[in-house]
Design an enzyme around this catalytic site. Structure first.
Site, PDB file in Angstrom:
ATOM      1  CB  ALA A  70      44.208  47.774  42.118  1.00 57.70           C
ATOM      2  N   GLY A 113      40.793  45.477  38.783  1.00 58.69           N
ATOM      3  CA  GLY A 113      40.765  44.472  39.844  1.00 58.69           C
ATOM      4  C   GLY A 113      39.344  44.141  40.289  1.00 58.69           C
ATOM      5  CD  GLU A 116      42.477  41.674  37.132  1.00 58.16           C
ATOM      6  OE1 GLU A 116      42.688  42.529  38.025  1.00 58.16           O
ATOM      7  OE2 GLU A 116      43.371  41.275  36.379  1.00 58.16           O
ATOM      8  CD  GLU A 136      43.324  46.346  34.670  1.00 58.46           C
ATOM      9  OE1 GLU A 136      42.641  46.423  33.619  1.00 58.46           O
ATOM     10  OE2 GLU A 136      43.033  45.591  35.612  1.00 58.46           O
TER      11      GLU A 136
HETATM   12  N1  DAK Z   1      41.548  53.846  42.859  1.00 60.28           N
HETATM   13  C1  DAK Z   1      41.488  54.891  43.713  1.00 60.28           C
HETATM   14  N2  DAK Z   1      40.475  55.775  43.743  1.00 60.28           N
HETATM   15  C2  DAK Z   1      39.468  55.620  42.864  1.00 60.28           C
HETATM   16  C3  DAK Z   1      39.453  54.552  41.937  1.00 60.28           C
HETATM   17  C4  DAK Z   1      40.552  53.638  41.960  1.00 60.28           C
HETATM   18  N3  DAK Z   1      40.617  52.562  41.141  1.00 60.28           N
HETATM   19  N4  DAK Z   1      38.322  54.666  41.199  1.00 60.28           N
HETATM   20  C5  DAK Z   1      37.659  55.745  41.653  1.00 60.28           C
HETATM   21  N5  DAK Z   1      38.344  56.325  42.667  1.00 60.28           N
HETATM   22  C6  DAK Z   1      37.964  57.526  43.434  1.00 60.28           C
HETATM   23  C7  DAK Z   1      38.134  58.779  42.610  1.00 60.28           C
HETATM   24  O1  DAK Z   1      39.475  59.212  42.648  1.00 60.28           O
HETATM   25  C8  DAK Z   1      37.193  59.710  43.337  1.00 60.28           C
HETATM   26  O2  DAK Z   1      37.836  60.184  44.508  1.00 60.28           O
HETATM   27  P1  DAK Z   1      37.718  61.761  44.935  1.00 60.28           P
HETATM   28  O3  DAK Z   1      38.193  62.508  43.752  1.00 60.28           O
HETATM   29  O4  DAK Z   1      36.231  61.937  45.215  1.00 60.28           O
HETATM   30  O5  DAK Z   1      38.588  61.854  46.142  1.00 60.28           O
HETATM   31  C9  DAK Z   1      36.048  58.801  43.762  1.00 60.28           C
HETATM   32  O6  DAK Z   1      36.585  57.487  43.727  1.00 60.28           O
HETATM   33  C10 DAK Z   1      34.869  58.872  42.801  1.00 60.28           C
HETATM   34  O7  DAK Z   1      35.358  58.647  41.491  1.00 60.28           O
HETATM   35  P2  DAK Z   1      35.074  59.643  40.277  1.00 60.28           P
HETATM   36  O8  DAK Z   1      34.901  61.042  40.769  1.00 60.28           O
HETATM   37  O9  DAK Z   1      36.145  59.404  39.262  1.00 60.28           O
HETATM   38  O10 DAK Z   1      33.671  59.098  39.776  1.00 60.28           O
HETATM   39  P3  DAK Z   1      33.090  59.130  38.306  1.00 60.28           P
HETATM   40  O11 DAK Z   1      31.680  58.668  38.427  1.00 60.28           O
HETATM   41  O12 DAK Z   1      33.353  60.460  37.642  1.00 60.28           O
HETATM   42  O13 DAK Z   1      33.949  58.025  37.479  1.00 60.28           O
HETATM   43  C11 DAK Z   1      34.988  55.868  37.168  1.00 60.28           C
HETATM   44  C12 DAK Z   1      33.853  56.683  37.852  1.00 60.28           C
HETATM   45  C13 DAK Z   1      34.907  54.438  37.716  1.00 60.28           C
HETATM   46  C14 DAK Z   1      34.758  55.840  35.669  1.00 60.28           C
HETATM   47  C15 DAK Z   1      36.357  56.531  37.498  1.00 60.28           C
HETATM   48  O14 DAK Z   1      36.448  56.703  38.917  1.00 60.28           O
HETATM   49  C16 DAK Z   1      37.522  55.677  37.076  1.00 60.28           C
HETATM   50  O15 DAK Z   1      37.886  55.630  35.893  1.00 60.28           O
HETATM   51  N6  DAK Z   1      38.183  55.020  38.039  1.00 60.28           N
HETATM   52  C17 DAK Z   1      39.398  54.255  37.814  1.00 60.28           C
HETATM   53  C18 DAK Z   1      39.066  52.946  37.126  1.00 60.28           C
HETATM   54  C19 DAK Z   1      40.322  52.167  36.815  1.00 60.28           C
HETATM   55  O16 DAK Z   1      41.201  52.601  36.071  1.00 60.28           O
HETATM   56  N7  DAK Z   1      40.424  50.991  37.391  1.00 60.28           N
HETATM   57  C20 DAK Z   1      41.595  50.097  37.202  1.00 60.28           C
HETATM   58  C21 DAK Z   1      42.620  50.373  38.290  1.00 60.28           C
HETATM   59  S1  DAK Z   1      44.118  49.412  38.006  1.00 60.28           S
HETATM   60  C22 DAK Z   1      45.810  43.472  42.405  1.00 60.28           C
HETATM   61  C23 DAK Z   1      44.653  43.208  41.729  1.00 60.28           C
HETATM   62  C24 DAK Z   1      44.359  43.934  40.624  1.00 60.28           C
HETATM   63  C25 DAK Z   1      45.147  44.954  40.165  1.00 60.28           C
HETATM   64  C26 DAK Z   1      46.304  45.238  40.838  1.00 60.28           C
HETATM   65  C27 DAK Z   1      46.638  44.491  41.971  1.00 60.28           C
HETATM   66  N8  DAK Z   1      46.120  42.666  43.546  1.00 60.28           N
HETATM   67  C28 DAK Z   1      46.077  41.259  43.437  1.00 60.28           C
HETATM   68  C29 DAK Z   1      46.145  43.232  44.853  1.00 60.28           C
HETATM   69  C30 DAK Z   1      44.672  45.715  39.015  1.00 60.28           C
HETATM   70  C31 DAK Z   1      44.893  46.989  38.747  1.00 60.28           C
HETATM   71  C32 DAK Z   1      43.737  47.900  38.610  1.00 60.28           C
HETATM   72  O17 DAK Z   1      42.612  47.615  38.912  1.00 60.28           O
END
Ligand code: DAK
Length: 262
Positions: A70, A113, A116, A136
């Site tokens: 997400a 997400g 998921e 998360e």
């Molecule tokens: N959200 C927003 N931006 C993201 C992102 C995310 N989840 N993942 C990556 N980005 C963005 C980064 O901020 C970066 O943007 P800039 O800095 O270039 O502006 C760009 O994508 C490239 O990412 P990185 O520079 O970080 O790239 P790396 O290769 O160094 O790292 C990574 C890749 C995937 C390991 C890292 O980006 C990362 O850890 N990302 C976050 C992963 C994460 O925590 N995901 C879980 C999010 S919470 C729902 C459904 C589900 C959910 C909620 C609601 N609904 C039903 C609608 C669940 C919640 C989640 O998923």
């Protein structure tokens, strides 16, 4: 390949050989799932589900990411009232009612997400570079779109808890070993492999495909006895279709059947 005429904000949608291909298209943020993307995706899935020209759907991202979760930007400032007001999960739940098979072709990150979303699909083909995880917990929250429920059903309690509590991603090979994905193929072959599988399913009689999918999900939700009865009624129902007559006649006449979806 027909590009489906319609303006999309965050998706690319094509149709080829009765298979619709949806590509998530926010590459600058690794296909992070913002509200607009999820709304557009679910609306598109429902529209394709109603389209007789479509028999199977492939959902994919790009080589670097299926979806990294997400959109954290969109959630960072939100409080509980705002999250409840958005009611995001109601939209998400509609994916469950898509009747046509959905195959996820996953390369790169499928996190939070994104993982998921892959699990909400019916089958998953993974490229070798795919990474699945539920990070998360590292953000101070927990999965909210099936991560604790679908993952546990798919891989069992112990493996699910390790993935959920550590937040560490697993490789495509590991995902295959524990039964999260159907197969692992070279990264560059991932979409083609998913399309090949989708085209095979697209040749099958659509009503049988639909009822098989329904009955399998019923198996996850009910007792064995109720599930058996449900299956039997689905089986009987298919005897009302022209495709049943065609399938059996073609077998007896030693030729390939031609299914019409009726
Ligand atoms: N959200 C927003 N931006 C993201 C992102 C995310 N989840 N993942 C990556 N980005 C963005 C980064 O901020 C970066 O943007 P800039 O800095 O270039 O502006 C760009 O994508 C490239 O990412 P990185 O520079 O970080 O790239 P790396 O290769 O160094 O790292 C990574 C890749 C995937 C390991 C890292 O980006 C990362 O850890 N990302 C976050 C992963 C994460 O925590 N995901 C879980 C999010 S919470 C729902 C459904 C589900 C959910 C909620 C609601 N609904 C039903 C609608 C669940 C919640 C989640 O998923």
């Amino acid at each position: 390949m027909r590009v489906m005429e319609r303006a999309y904000q965050h998706l690319l949608v094509d149709l080829s050989d009765r298979v619709a291909i949806i590509r998530l298209n926010r590459p600058e943020v690794l296909n992070a799932l913002n509200l607009a993307l999820v709304d557009e995706l679910v609306d598109t899935l429902e529209r394709l589900d109603r389209d007789d020209a479509v028999r199977c759907i492939v959902l994919t991202g790009n080589e670097r990411a299926f979806a990294a979760g997400a959109d954290i930007m969109e959630m960072a400032e939100a409080g509980v009232v705002e999250m409840k007001r958005r009611n995001q999960f109601r939209v998400w739940d509609r994916i469950r009612w898509i009747t046509k098979p959905i195959i996820a072709a996953v390369n790169g990150y499928a996190l939070g997400g994104g993982c998921e979303l892959a699990m909400a699909c019916d089958l998953i083909i993974a490229g070798e570079n795919a990474r699945f995880g539920q990070p998360e917990v590292n953000l101070g929250v927990m999965p909210g779109a099936g991560g604790t429920q679908r993952l546990t059903r798919l891989v069992g309690k112990a493996r699910a808890l390790e993935i959920l509590l550590t937040g560490d991603p697993i490789t495509a090979e590991e995902a295959y070993r524990i039964g999260l994905v159907n197969r692992v193929v070279p990264t560059e072959a991932c979409l083609d492999e998913a399309l090949r599988l989708a085209r095979r399913i697209a040749e099958k009689p659509p009503m049988a495909v639909r009822l098989i999918k329904e009955a399998v999900y019923k198996a996850l939700d009910t007792t064995l006895q109720d599930g058996m009865e449900y299956e039997r009624n689905c089986f009987y129902l298919l005897f009302a279709t022209e495709d049943k007559a065609e399938g059996m006649r073609a077998f007896l006449e030693k030729r390939r059947p031609s299914f019409k979806g009726r």
